[in-house]
Scaffold this active site. Sequence first.
Site, short mmCIF file in Angstrom:
data_model
loop_
_atom_site.label_atom_id
_atom_site.label_comp_id
_atom_site.label_asym_id
_atom_site.label_seq_id
_atom_site.Cartn_x
_atom_site.Cartn_y
_atom_site.Cartn_z
N ILE A 155 0.84 -1.21 0.00
CA ILE A 155 0.00 0.00 0.00
C ILE A 155 0.87 1.25 0.00
O ILE A 155 0.61 2.21 -0.74
CB ILE A 155 -0.96 -0.01 1.20
CG1 ILE A 155 -1.95 -1.18 1.06
CG2 ILE A 155 -1.71 1.32 1.30
CD1 ILE A 155 -2.83 -1.40 2.27
N ASP A 174 11.41 2.44 6.04
CA ASP A 174 10.97 1.04 6.07
C ASP A 174 12.22 0.18 6.16
O ASP A 174 13.01 0.11 5.21
CB ASP A 174 10.18 0.70 4.81
CG ASP A 174 9.55 -0.69 4.87
OD1 ASP A 174 10.15 -1.58 5.51
OD2 ASP A 174 8.47 -0.89 4.28
N CYS A 233 -4.24 5.82 7.75
CA CYS A 233 -5.27 4.93 7.20
C CYS A 233 -4.86 3.47 7.35
O CYS A 233 -5.33 2.60 6.61
CB CYS A 233 -5.52 5.25 5.73
SG CYS A 233 -6.23 6.88 5.43
N GLU A 264 -12.23 0.90 18.35
CA GLU A 264 -13.23 0.95 17.29
C GLU A 264 -14.39 0.02 17.62
O GLU A 264 -14.15 -1.07 18.16
CB GLU A 264 -12.60 0.56 15.94
CG GLU A 264 -11.58 1.56 15.44
CD GLU A 264 -11.06 1.23 14.03
OE1 GLU A 264 -11.64 0.30 13.40
OE2 GLU A 264 -10.11 1.86 13.58
N HIS A 282 -13.13 4.08 9.43
CA HIS A 282 -12.41 2.93 8.88
C HIS A 282 -12.94 2.58 7.48
O HIS A 282 -13.38 1.46 7.21
CB HIS A 282 -12.53 1.72 9.81
CG HIS A 282 -11.37 0.78 9.70
ND1 HIS A 282 -10.82 0.12 10.77
CD2 HIS A 282 -10.64 0.38 8.62
CE1 HIS A 282 -9.82 -0.63 10.37
NE2 HIS A 282 -9.68 -0.49 9.07
N LEU A 283 -12.83 3.55 6.60
CA LEU A 283 -13.33 3.41 5.23
C LEU A 283 -12.26 3.00 4.23
O LEU A 283 -12.52 2.91 3.04
CB LEU A 283 -13.94 4.74 4.76
CG LEU A 283 -15.14 5.27 5.54
CD1 LEU A 283 -15.59 6.61 4.96
CD2 LEU A 283 -16.28 4.27 5.54
N ALA A 285 -10.90 0.39 3.08
CA ALA A 285 -11.17 -0.67 2.11
C ALA A 285 -12.60 -0.62 1.59
O ALA A 285 -13.05 -1.55 0.92
CB ALA A 285 -10.91 -2.03 2.75
#
Length: 530
Positions: A155, A174, A233, A264, A282-283, A285
Amino acid sequence: MPAPKVLISDALSEAAIQIFRDRGIDVDFRPELGKDKEALAAVIGLYDGLAIRSATKVTPKILAEATRLRVVGRAGIGVDNVDVPAATAKGVIVMNTPFGNSITTAEHAIAMMFALARQIPQADASTQGGKWEKNRFMGVELTGKTLGVIGCGNIGAIVADRAIGLKLKVIAYDPFLSPERAREIGVEKVELDGLLARADIITLHVPMTEKTRNILSAEALARTKPGVRIVNCARGGLVDEVSLRAALDAGHVAGAAFDVFVEEPARENPLFGHPNVICTPHLGASTNEAQENVALQVAEQMSDYLLSGAITNAINFPSISAEEAPRLRPFVSLADKLGSFLGQLTDAPIKGIRITYEGEVAGMNTRALTSAAVTGVLRPFLAEINMVSAPAIARERGIVIDEVKRAGGDSDFESVVRITVEAEDMPRDAAGTVFHDGKPRVIEIRGIDIDAAFAPHMLYVRNHDKPGFIGRFGSLLGEAGVNIATFNLGRETEGGNAIAFVAVDGPVGPDVLDQISAIPQVKRVRAVSF
């Protein structure tokens, strides 16, 4: 053999359900069970597979009742709702769909950046409220800004690609990002402190682990560039929400856009109510395309595993392609049985297990074979061990697993699997192969050539190669009513060390073993089972 049976306990599309049916799998669609733990526990024992989204919690209690369960498939990337260690201990494969919603989640992160930069939700609410506050909502351009990406996996790399297209400069932290991969996707690899100091916008795309929890802590936030904007996100808990609220109140952080939260559903949160915070439920996906993609993907993956043994996107086991599975299956059986044989001969603590692959098998996916070998070796000591849990259990116990591959070799066989168990008293080794009939066979024990098929009940005898042994041995078994199925012999030299590997039709009791041990030529006898 009855068809595998799958339970879908969350909302999955009709197309995904149809995939199971088209593949010949018996499927029950009961989405109401995802929120009813007691009802789920009452029926889970009937199923070989469980397909879920985020509502179903796969707990140790559920797994304890899942006597037939072989695979849990999560339609989505996060497996926070699955107790993976408990599933691993039970031998249950846990799969996710890490790529089905990647574009959707990345696009949501980009949308949040735009919303932050131009205060779109606040301006919308103001305008629809009858106000015309054109001077209040002064935004910033994204072009030319530095975007710091924490976590540049699937992602994160998509976000970086989109951001570069928008003319942002992208830097990435990373530890697993190679310099070659960084150059390939056009980002500058940096350390975390460098990212914090330089980024105008920070976006997070890492999983939640003990190492990433609060990666943006109070101390980390203090090291960020004044006026930074933060987008999350990925997972709640990556950012210290209380400390972020304080940094927002102080004006050090210019704005934050969050799709995920520590608790949540988020009914209350320290970030709520701040004028420079944007929140969504939590949109990440939540697009029609992503929901359909992950549902179809998990149905295909679970079907492949239940029908052919192919393993894709498993959290707790190496992948096995559909093409590999038929070729690997007999070698998995060989590795397990060969390991089990050596494990049953070993009484002393085990220090290490070395598996050597020679010939064609060296070019196969040997990680699954190694798991099978370790399972076989440790099963006599740990009855509940399985191929999924074996590598982790070996590591926990300090057992060193060594894998060696040799494309060529001196053997007359196309493929040879050789296992050596290093125990505190002495090493033990054996080798085997798979013949064209697909049946595994032992071809060497303790350096002595032999040719023996595995049977449910067998006797392993080490003896001196002297006359009289075979006759006395056969007589004792006959007198005890034990029928010999096959009798396989091997020896180092004439009159030297020899072995017998004998298949019998049933278990041999300790009294008969004692009588065999008393034969003068016998050095050791052990009953083994497979």
